[in-house]
Design an enzyme around this catalytic site. Structure first.
Site, PDB file in Angstrom:
ATOM      1  N   SER A 127      44.840 -21.696  10.765  1.00  0.00           N
ATOM      2  CA  SER A 127      43.552 -22.259  10.018  1.00  0.00           C
ATOM      3  C   SER A 127      43.089 -23.570  11.033  1.00  0.00           C
ATOM      4  CB  SER A 127      44.321 -23.065   9.106  1.00  0.00           C
ATOM      5  OG  SER A 127      45.523 -23.967   9.310  1.00  0.00           O
ATOM      6  N   HIS A 143      44.223 -28.857  11.110  1.00  0.00           N
ATOM      7  CA  HIS A 143      42.866 -28.985  10.675  1.00  0.00           C
ATOM      8  C   HIS A 143      41.950 -29.867  10.961  1.00  0.00           C
ATOM      9  CE1 HIS A 143      44.230 -26.497   6.453  1.00  0.00           C
ATOM     10  NE2 HIS A 143      44.786 -25.936   7.542  1.00  0.00           N
TER      11      HIS A 143
END
Length: 238
Positions: free
Chosen positions: A128, A179
């Site tokens: 991610s 992230h």
């Protein structure tokens, strides 16, 4: 940019070999580790998981290997689907060298952020951070390179990025640092990797990979010049 035009999985793999290879690695590693439970794969997971303590001991490969590992099936499928959705346009635009460099670069920056801000005992896996790096490149286009992205795609990117950012702070077991810093990494790398690139076009793939002997995609159109009454002809791609 995000609507798939490929007619088959084979065609997708032909057009986007880097994205396809990364997804295959995701699936293969998850199957061999979590389903087949093969000893060498389990050992690879143990040595590949993101470990701040391991990095402190000089195991710097742990800044890279977590990008390809996932905790459970849904984690792997969600990241792989996100890559299939947002990776192809950038792979075509950047090419087979700059795209993996940008993808891994953003993921590594995300893991470096995790190393400096998370606990020394913090463990993490997942792509991610690298995928948020793709968002960083798209947001850069939306903000500063509007010539590379159409209005509809810009709207899609903005909406999904905002949703992803909100979910980053609402869901549990999320590596927030990866992230955020993955996004920052992608945004920072964007002006370098997007230099001298053309905007995405699905038809460029068709022209590049179409069989020269296949005439099914070509129509011969005849038109008549009104002013001089001359006969003209041209090819039109459909």
């Amino acid at each position: 940019m995000f609507i798939r035009h490929e007619k088959s999985v084979k065609e997708f793999m032909q057009y986007y070999p880097i994205v396809s290879t990364i997804v295959i690695i995701h699936i293969a590693l998850w199957l061999t580790i979590n389903v087949l439970n093969l000893p060498f794969a389990v050992e690879f997971y143990r040595f590949g998981v993101g470990s701040n303590y391991g990095i402190m001991q000089g195991e710097y490969w742990r800044l890279i290997t977590p990008i390809f590992l996932h905790g459970d099936l849904m984690h792997m499928l969600f990241n792989s689907f996100s890559l299939v959705l947002f990776g192809p346009a950038l792979e075509q635009m950047l090419g087979k060298v700059k795209f993996p460099i940008a993808y891994l670069g953003a993921g590594i920056i995300g893991n470096i952020g995790t190393y400096f801000l998370a606990s020394p005992l913090y463990l993490h896996v997942g792509a991610s951070g690298a995928i948020f790096g793709l968002f960083g490149m798209y947001v850069y286009m939306v903000a500063l390179r509007k010539d590379l992205i159409d209005a509809q795609s810009a709207q899609v990117v903005t909406i999904i990025f905002v949703i992803g950012l909100v979910m980053t702070f609402l869901r549990s077991n999320i590596n927030i640092y990866a992230h955020i810093f993955g996004f920052i990494g992608g945004f920072a790398l964007a002006p370098l990797v997007l230099k001298n690139v053309r905007s995405y076009s699905p038809w460029r793939n068709v022209r590049r990979y179409r069989d020269p002997g296949d005439e099914s995609e070509i129509k011969f159109i005849q038109t008549v010049g009104i002013k001089r009454g001359e006969f003209r002809s041209k090819f039109e791609e459909t």
